[in-house]
Design an enzyme around this catalytic site. Structure first.
Site, short mmCIF file in Angstrom:
data_model
loop_
_atom_site.label_atom_id
_atom_site.label_comp_id
_atom_site.label_asym_id
_atom_site.label_seq_id
_atom_site.Cartn_x
_atom_site.Cartn_y
_atom_site.Cartn_z
NE ARG A 186 7.57 11.27 47.94
CZ ARG A 186 8.35 12.10 47.24
NH1 ARG A 186 7.87 13.25 46.80
NH2 ARG A 186 9.61 11.80 47.00
CB CYS A 240 11.14 18.71 49.49
SG CYS A 240 12.16 19.42 48.17
#
Length: 285
Positions: A181, A240
């Site tokens: 990711r 994040c």
């Protein structure tokens, strides 16, 4: 007194003994793909006396579509929630989940941010509790409500998107998402793949041993020192996808004795919602 950030299953069992003044235990289990799964698992079995805490409803504020998937709530809202579940100054609190502490750390950070120092994360979560012979209960615990928690100045540093964009290059951004990711190869949740320019990847699961407990402080200190490259913790911003697992890296830094790093609460889900902000992808090395 500031407690160590972790508590072992054996220590929690002792603290919950009838002869002790027990801590307030919060079950923070959750599932991003199924928002009801955490409460279902709580009802199926939890640490006796634990209250259930929902990431979306209790630990996050209203979403606008531009402020991320799990924005922080107003401090007054957190103060009222803390009062509703019985958190008062000086009360020991232990938080845990079933997902490698990835949600419990959000509760840990929020309570510290609100000025409540007596909070610890159950090392290894519910699996460690069961491995140590701890019983499970299906009885739904009832809170002992109190007045809203007394508010004070925020006790943990944060940075917003505008401030971070102005300081890119001056601070070190640590991205807690999975490597694929971070690199921008896949994006299963947010609309845009990639990462904040200049960010380094520190996957939150790298903070853990094979049994789900956190690595020793010395090992975490060495790993984060390598990632920081000589920067002081005060020059570090943790982020994040939505400001949740970034708290896992913040906890690991606390365990390592590296205090003072900031949280970017909006994280990638907020950053990527504005196409005028710079973004980048990294090829696999």
């Amino acid at each position: 007194m500031i407690r160590p950030p972790l508590i072992s299953a054996a220590e929690l069992q002792q603290a919950l003994a009838p002869s002790q003044t027990p801590p307030l235990v919060l079950d923070c289990s959750f599932d991003l793909a199924d928002a009801a799964a955490g409460e279902r698992s709580y009802r199926e079995g939890h640490i006796p006396g634990a209250l259930y805490v929902n990431l979306n409803e209790d630990l996050s504020g209203p979403k606008t579509g531009r402020n991320g998937r799990h924005p922080l709530a107003d401090r007054a809202d957190y103060a009222r929630w803390m009062g509703r579940v019985g958190i008062v100054p000086g009360r020991e609190v232990v938080v845990y989940d079933r997902q490698a502490a990835m949600y419990a750390v959000r509760a840990w950070w929020v309570l510290l941010w609100m000025g409540h120092r007596q909070v610890r994360v159950l090392d290894g979560g519910l699996a460690a509790w069961q491995a140590a012979g701890g019983p499970l209960s299906q009885q739904i615990a009832q809170p002992l409500p109190a007045t809203p928690y007394p508010d004070a100045a925020p006790q943990r540093p944060t940075i917003d998107a505008q401030q971070l964009q102005q300081r890119l290059g001056d601070v070190l951004v640590l991205d807690a998402r999975a490597p694929e990711r971070y690199r921008g190869e896949v994006e299963p949740i947010d609309a845009v793949a990639g990462h904040i320019p200049g960010a380094k990847n520190r996957f939150f699961k790298d903070n853990l041993q094979a049994d789900g407990r956190f690595k020793p402080a010395e090992q975490l200190r060495a790993e984060f020192a390598a990632a920081l490259g000589g920067r002081a913790p005060a020059e570090v911003v943790n982020q994040c996808g939505s400001g949740v697992t970034a708290c896992h890296n913040l906890l690991a830094m606390e365990i390592a004795g590296l205090h003072g790093a900031a949280l970017y609460p909006g994280s990638w889900s907020e950053w990527s919602s504005d196409s005028s902000r710079p973004m980048e992808k990294s090829p696999r090395s």
